[in-house]
Write an enzyme that holds these catalytic residues in place. Structure first.
Site, short mmCIF file in Angstrom:
data_model
loop_
_atom_site.label_atom_id
_atom_site.label_comp_id
_atom_site.label_asym_id
_atom_site.label_seq_id
_atom_site.Cartn_x
_atom_site.Cartn_y
_atom_site.Cartn_z
N SER A 71 6.20 -2.97 0.98
CA SER A 71 5.48 -2.93 -0.29
C SER A 71 4.16 -2.20 -0.15
O SER A 71 3.56 -2.16 0.92
CB SER A 71 5.23 -4.38 -0.75
OG SER A 71 4.18 -4.44 -1.67
N LYS A 72 3.70 -1.64 -1.27
CA LYS A 72 2.39 -0.99 -1.27
C LYS A 72 1.28 -2.00 -1.04
O LYS A 72 0.16 -1.65 -0.68
CB LYS A 72 2.16 -0.26 -2.60
CG LYS A 72 2.93 1.06 -2.69
CD LYS A 72 2.49 1.87 -3.89
CE LYS A 72 3.21 3.24 -3.88
NZ LYS A 72 2.78 4.09 -4.99
N ARG A 73 1.59 -3.27 -1.28
CA ARG A 73 0.60 -4.32 -1.03
C ARG A 73 0.46 -4.63 0.45
O ARG A 73 -0.45 -5.32 0.87
CB ARG A 73 0.99 -5.60 -1.80
CG ARG A 73 0.87 -5.46 -3.31
CD ARG A 73 1.14 -6.77 -4.02
NE ARG A 73 2.51 -7.22 -3.82
CZ ARG A 73 3.52 -6.83 -4.58
NH1 ARG A 73 3.34 -5.96 -5.55
NH2 ARG A 73 4.74 -7.29 -4.36
N SER A 74 1.41 -4.13 1.25
CA SER A 74 1.35 -4.36 2.69
C SER A 74 0.12 -3.66 3.25
O SER A 74 -0.25 -2.58 2.81
CB SER A 74 2.62 -3.81 3.35
OG SER A 74 2.44 -3.71 4.74
N SER A 77 1.11 0.04 4.61
CA SER A 77 2.18 0.75 3.93
C SER A 77 1.88 2.22 3.69
O SER A 77 2.78 2.98 3.35
CB SER A 77 2.47 0.08 2.57
OG SER A 77 1.37 0.26 1.70
#
Length: 490
Positions: free
Chosen positions: A259-262, A265
């Site tokens: 995820s882009k929230r990682s 990422s």
């Protein structure tokens, strides 16, 4: 054989996700392995998601990663413009959409948002199971020519939709997945031109890939299900279909989509966390591809030589953060010292908090870290001795404990006080002579001293190396405090 031409067509919506970097890398490697061309095209058709400065991020990321494009907005080789909004302004996409309308392969759609939201239908699959899907019902396909012209003249908002066959199947050949067939009833009449006049990402890609002579399309496998619709467009125009290379999904360690929230990422996330660009590129190359000899460390030039896209896996690739750190550590160890020192110096200065021989500290840590932020934890004792338990003086192999360590420190303190030369070699020579005089093993003397001056179980460098860096005054002060600590405990 025609020259291979691949493209990377990112949307300027922020930092470059690892998945996008892999697409760019694979497209670059597919082209360069065969001496072909790698093209950069900016897909800014979604104006709502456009992020100011994101185009600069794309350029910067590709440059730092070494993925130098042969053509692009800044290198027009006759196929430009390479920015979709500029191509849209020239009327390219509307021209081709109208050509499809004339062929009966596309049509104007004037349905409003409310009507579209109410559409859903249940279809029966070949195996007898049912599936509910939301597809457009071709309502506007039946409009007469007069109705269409009246709507257009009245300025009624419209989109242009692809006219997908309602029956049969559409098949295509993927280079990795083989033949893929999709029931046409599952294919929506996708929008080609949006109500704002911009093409959709899907339509613009087909038109631009053809006009730019793209021979191999590299993208994520989430586009597998859309590919039949692309092929119907190619067939409608009578254009040659490019070869498709669909890359596997990238997941995190929990097998969830990355995820882009990682926190790791995007390419820039990783660089900010202390990773080297070369290591990131090497690691990303192995997210779905592996060479026949299972080798793991590659320069970009070596990747170009070794890359065979038929070795790309169909299984999801796991973003193993531990492996990335290990790989980065291998690159750090192999770096020329001057290059390492330049990057490590800010971390060293902040961690030690005092003037000392920073180069020697850097030489101590280069082979012991995986990423630059590892440095402070290794050398923070130079700033001050941390709180530690006297049990640390116990060492089975050295045969030391708190009592023996106290005795040794008391014995060496006057010797170290008299010592003028605090270089590593001079200190080492003097302490070895002391050990021989007392018939002590070297470790029996060095372990207590190292513990006293560092307060750490593990340090980069031995007792005399640390004292040489700390200097005489600080070294003696730390040994005196250690004697006090041990006296109170024994």
């Amino acid at each position: 054989m025609a020259k291979i031409r691949t493209r990377f067509a990112p949307s300027p919506t922020g930092r470059m996700h690892v998945g996008n970097l892999r697409t760019a890398l694979y497209a670059y490697l597919v082209a360069k392995h065969e001496g072909g061309d790698f093209i950069l095209r900016i897909e800014d058709t979604d104006q709502e998601r456009y992020v100011e400065g994101a185009v600069d991020i794309i350029y910067r990321t590709l440059e730092k990663a070494g993925l130098i494009h042969d053509e692009g907005p800044d290198k027009d080789k006759g196929f430009g413009p390479y920015v979709q909004s500029e191509r849209q302004a020239q009327g390219i996409y509307l021209k081709y959409a109208k050509e499809l309308i004339e062929k009966g392969k596309a049509y104007y759609c004037f349905c409003d948002k409310e009507r579209l939201e109410g559409l859903s239908q249940t279809i029966t699959m070949e195996d007898g199971s049912t599936k509910e899907i939301n597809v457009y019902d071709k309502h506007c396909l039946s409009l007469s020519k007069e109705e269409i012209e009246a709507n257009l003249a009245a300025g009624k908002p419209y989109v242009i939709r692809q006219n997908v066959p309602a029956e049969g199947t559409t098949s295509f050949q993927d280079e990795l997945y083989g033949e893929i067939s999709v029931d046409n009833r599952e294919l929506d009449d996708m929008i080609l031109i949006k109500s704002d006049g911009y093409p959709t990402y899907n339509f613009a890609n087909v038109v631009d890939d053809h006009l730019m002579g793209i021979t191999h399309v590299v993208r994520g496998n989430e586009y597998l299900s859309s590919s039949p619709k692309y092929n119907l467009l190619y067939e409608a125009f009578g254009w040659e279909i490019p070869k498709y290379i669909h890359c596997p999904l990238i997941t995190d360690e929990n097998h969830q989509k990355l995820s882009k929230r990682s926190g790791h990422s995007s390419y820039e996330d990783l660089i900010e966390q202390g990773f080297l660009s070369e290591a990131v590129v090497n690691f990303v190359a192995l997210l779905g591809w592996s060479p026949s000899d299972n080798r793991e460390i590659f320069s970009l030039e070596e990747l170009v030589e070794a890359f065979d896209y038929t070795h790309i896996s169909k299984s999801p690739a796991v973003f193993d953060f531990t492996k990335l750190k290990w790989m980065n550590g291998e690159y750090v160890k192999a770096m020329p010292f001057d290059a390492f020192y330049e990057k490590a110096l800010p971390y060293i200065k902040e961690a030690v908090g005092r003037e000392m021989d920073y180069e020697t500290v850097a030489k101590m840590v280069q082979t012991r870290i995986e990423i630059y932020p590892d440095i402070p934890a290794l050398i923070d004792f130079f700033k001050e001795v941390p709180e530690y338990d006297v049990a640390m003086y116990y060492h089975k192999k050295m045969k030391t404990d708190a009592a023996s360590s106290l005795k040794v420190l008391q014995e060496v303190l006057p010797i170290l006080s008299e010592q003028e030369d605090y270089s590593n070699d001079a200190l080492y020579e003097r302490l070895l002579a002391f050990a021989q005089e007392k018939e002590y093993k070297n470790g029996y003397v060095m372990w207590p001293i190292r513990t006293a001056v560092s307060g750490k179980q593990m340090t980069p460098g031995g007792a005399t190396e640390l004292m040489a860096l700390l200097g005489k005054e600080e070294s003696l002060s730390r040994i005196e405090k250690a004697i006090e600590k041990l006296t109170a405990a024994v």
